[in-house]
Design a protein around this motif. Structure first.
Motif, PDB file in Angstrom:
ATOM      1  N   VAL A 318      39.986  -1.135  16.439  1.00 53.27           N
ATOM      2  CA  VAL A 318      39.732  -2.346  15.615  1.00 53.27           C
ATOM      3  C   VAL A 318      40.444  -2.100  14.096  1.00 53.27           C
ATOM      4  N   VAL A 319      40.905  -2.994  13.710  1.00 57.72           N
ATOM      5  CA  VAL A 319      41.745  -3.127  12.304  1.00 57.72           C
ATOM      6  C   VAL A 319      41.455  -4.184  11.547  1.00 57.72           C
ATOM      7  N   VAL A 320      41.142  -4.203  10.252  1.00 54.15           N
ATOM      8  CA  VAL A 320      41.066  -5.297   9.426  1.00 54.15           C
ATOM      9  C   VAL A 320      41.891  -5.147   8.163  1.00 54.15           C
ATOM     10  N   LEU A 321      42.415  -6.291   7.319  1.00 52.16           N
ATOM     11  CA  LEU A 321      42.979  -6.286   6.454  1.00 52.16           C
ATOM     12  C   LEU A 321      42.096  -6.522   5.334  1.00 52.16           C
ATOM     13  N   GLY A 322      42.204  -5.523   4.001  1.00 55.40           N
ATOM     14  CA  GLY A 322      41.285  -5.889   2.958  1.00 55.40           C
ATOM     15  C   GLY A 322      41.383  -4.589   2.238  1.00 55.40           C
ATOM     16  N   ASP A 323      40.466  -4.327   1.243  1.00 55.55           N
ATOM     17  CA  ASP A 323      40.293  -3.203   0.284  1.00 55.55           C
ATOM     18  C   ASP A 323      39.430  -2.229   0.960  1.00 55.55           C
ATOM     19  N   PRO A 324      39.841  -1.108   1.185  1.00 53.99           N
ATOM     20  CA  PRO A 324      39.007  -0.064   2.144  1.00 53.99           C
ATOM     21  C   PRO A 324      38.041   0.230   1.347  1.00 53.99           C
ATOM     22  N   GLU A 325      37.970   0.429   0.026  1.00 53.07           N
ATOM     23  CA  GLU A 325      36.814   1.036  -0.787  1.00 53.07           C
ATOM     24  C   GLU A 325      35.662  -0.027  -0.819  1.00 53.07           C
ATOM     25  N   ARG A 405      28.587  -9.591  -1.142  1.00 55.52           N
ATOM     26  CA  ARG A 405      29.752 -10.140  -2.082  1.00 55.52           C
ATOM     27  C   ARG A 405      31.344  -9.174  -1.583  1.00 55.52           C
ATOM     28  N   ALA A 406      31.071  -8.016  -1.146  1.00 57.73           N
ATOM     29  CA  ALA A 406      32.204  -7.333  -0.687  1.00 57.73           C
ATOM     30  C   ALA A 406      32.648  -8.136   0.484  1.00 57.73           C
ATOM     31  N   VAL A 407      31.775  -8.450   1.560  1.00 60.85           N
ATOM     32  CA  VAL A 407      32.101  -9.155   2.579  1.00 60.85           C
ATOM     33  C   VAL A 407      32.842 -10.333   2.533  1.00 60.85           C
ATOM     34  N   GLY A 408      32.227 -11.155   1.489  1.00 57.13           N
ATOM     35  CA  GLY A 408      32.611 -12.503   1.105  1.00 57.13           C
ATOM     36  C   GLY A 408      34.032 -12.402   0.731  1.00 57.13           C
ATOM     37  N   LEU A 409      34.321 -11.365   0.027  1.00 57.00           N
ATOM     38  CA  LEU A 409      35.823 -11.145  -0.703  1.00 57.00           C
ATOM     39  C   LEU A 409      36.958 -11.229   0.370  1.00 57.00           C
ATOM     40  N   HIS A 410      36.445 -10.858   1.499  1.00 55.31           N
ATOM     41  CA  HIS A 410      37.355 -10.555   2.764  1.00 55.31           C
ATOM     42  C   HIS A 410      36.925 -11.813   3.673  1.00 55.31           C
ATOM     43  N   GLN A 411      36.651 -13.057   3.295  1.00 52.51           N
ATOM     44  CA  GLN A 411      36.432 -14.056   4.239  1.00 52.51           C
ATOM     45  C   GLN A 411      35.386 -13.646   5.255  1.00 52.51           C
ATOM     46  N   GLY A 412      34.753 -12.861   5.303  1.00 54.94           N
ATOM     47  CA  GLY A 412      33.861 -12.313   6.199  1.00 54.94           C
ATOM     48  C   GLY A 412      32.401 -12.976   6.136  1.00 54.94           C
ATOM     49  N   ARG A 413      31.643 -12.375   7.005  1.00 53.39           N
ATOM     50  CA  ARG A 413      29.981 -12.991   7.061  1.00 53.39           C
ATOM     51  C   ARG A 413      29.159 -12.078   7.099  1.00 53.39           C
ATOM     52  N   ILE A 414      28.017 -11.789   6.600  1.00 54.08           N
ATOM     53  CA  ILE A 414      27.073 -10.987   6.985  1.00 54.08           C
ATOM     54  C   ILE A 414      25.706 -11.650   7.110  1.00 54.08           C
ATOM     55  N   ARG A 415      24.875 -11.006   7.950  1.00 58.38           N
ATOM     56  CA  ARG A 415      23.597 -11.713   8.028  1.00 58.38           C
ATOM     57  C   ARG A 415      22.562 -10.591   8.779  1.00 58.38           C
TER      58      ARG A 415
END
Length: 444
Positions: A318-325, A405-415
């Motif tokens: 599994v690979v995603v595109l974003g800021d690793p930090e 906020r970190a997840v939102g910057l990657h157009q993701g979703r957290i719940r």
């Protein structure tokens, strides 16, 4: 005439008028010099003159009159044969004044000044053929025929001016509103020309400025709100250290409050960095398997101190595109939050999988869970469940807010959801094309 609308409309109208005037002037110039200048017409008129003389010499006035009537009918002009003095050979009328009017029309022929007279003289000078043509058209007579053309051009120029001026006025209004403090205003244009590019550049600038200012304001508000109580307790502990008999306990309390202040400042700075300059963010392929494996190793000692462990189940592809930090901070905060609220001796689950084209990370503890009405509140800054407010492990209430906020910057979703027992934090991030290609290769 300071607006671009009036300038464009004026320039279009002036261009049309100049072009029309040039067209009319050229037409008049050419038409005024066409008779007598074209050899073909001169030769044809010479033939008419010789034929008229022949008719007169053979049949007299009657034959000449009949010949001239045929010429009048055929050419829609009046024809006269006169002698060298200008006397009409048919009826004896003195036509010397007509001979004097012969020649090209006056220039510029803005309006017709009478019929056009053409004179052709025989080789011996004894006879002259007078041809009286209808008045030629002047440029002003052509003008009504061009008015529809002028109206169409002006209407198109008006539409062009509106098309250019209206978005510029809207952009000006947006800039003025933004300058007055309305940071949410945007131009939002679908145009593909330079005006649309300018509008999208403004939107990007406004988004960037709003993000920076909002993060700065939130940081100041959070700092002023959250530092008040720890500072008050620290001052009180230091006062006790000077007056209380058990100075060691007072200093320990002061050290604990100083540590909480340090933790709070670190979390606030981390929260602000996640909302910082968008241009400074790193976007690169991030394999989630190695990332969560490293986090599990880092947090295993913290779990072991409570008698628990971390159970890892991660898909290595599994690979995603974003800021690793930023991704690491989001997962780490969720993992540490689960360890902090998990009962002693219980394991924390950490799973990474691919679900419907997305990368899914699930962190689950086996604690008491959270009331359903507070599940969304977990991601608000400084929110803590009431039962945790007095616990030593309660934290400062920023970990999950940073994760969201970190997840939102990657157009993701957290719940968050109750897992019965425990609480599960689920993070969904868009999988990168590298992950999708690798999955397709593996399936093949």
């Amino acid at each position: 005439m300071s607006s671009i609308f009036s300038k464009i409309l004026t320039w279009v109208a002036a261009t049309v008028l100049v072009s029309l005037a040039g067209l009319l002037a050229t037409s008049a110039f050419v038409s005024a010099r066409l008779p007598g200048k074209v050899d073909f017409f001169a030769r044809a008129q010479k033939v008419q003159l010789n034929a008229a003389r022949e008719a007169y010499e053979r049949g007299g006035r009657g034959a000449l009159a009949a010949f001239l009537r045929r010429q009048d009918s055929d050419y829609h002009a009046r024809h006269f044969l006169v002698d060298r003095r200008g006397v009409d050979l048919v009826d004896g009328t003195d036509r010397s004044r007509m001979v004097a009017r012969a020649g090209p029309p006056a220039w510029p022929p803005l309006l017709p000044r009478g019929p056009l007279v053409i004179v052709r003289t025989s080789d011996d000078g004894a006879h002259r053929l007078l041809i009286e043509l209808p008045p030629p058209f002047g440029p002003l007579q052509f003008l009504p025929y061009f008015l529809w053309f002028l109206a169409v051009i002006v209407a198109l120029g008006y539409l062009l001016a509106v098309n250019l001026a209206r978005p510029l006025r809207a952009l000006k209004a947006a800039v003025e509103r933004f300058g007055r403090g309305d940071l949410e205003v945007r131009f939002r244009s679908d145009r593909r020309d330079e005006i649309g590019q300018l509008g999208r550049a403004f939107d990007r600038m406004a988004e960037r400025i709003e993000t920076l200012l909002t993060a700065e304001r939130r940081l100041l508000q959070d700092v002023s709100h959250e530092l008040r109580s720890p500072l008050t307790r620290l001052i009180f502990a230091l006062e006790l250290a000077r007056t209380a008999p058990d100075r060691e306990a007072a200093l320990s309390r002061a050290s604990k409050e100083a540590g909480r202040l340090t933790e709070l400042v670190d979390e606030l700075l981390s929260l602000t960095r996640t909302e910082g300059d968008p241009a400074a963010r790193v976007r690169e392929p991030v394999p989630l398997g190695p990332l969560v494996r490293g986090l599990a190793e880092d947090c295993s000692l913290e779990a072991a101190r409570r008698g628990g462990s971390i159970v890892l189940d991660a898909d290595p592809d599994v690979v995603v595109l974003g800021d690793p930090e930023l991704i690491r901070r989001a997962v780490e905060n969720a993992l540490r939050n689960a360890i902090r609220h998990s009962p002693d001796g219980e394991a924390v689950d950490l799973r990474v999988s691919r679900v419907d084209g997305s990368a899914r990370i699930v962190v689950r503890d086996r604690g008491p869970g959270v009331a359903p009405e507070h599940l969304d509140d977990l991601f608000k800054p400084f929110f803590r469940v009431e039962a945790d407010r007095d616990r030593e492990s309660g934290g400062v209430g920023l970990g999950l807010a940073i994760a969201r906020r970190a997840v939102g910057l990657h157009q993701g979703r957290i719940r968050a959801s109750n897992a019965d027992p425990g609480l599960a934090i689920t993070i969904d991030l868009p999988a990168s094309s590298t992950d999708v290609a690798g999955s397709a290769t593996a399936n093949a």
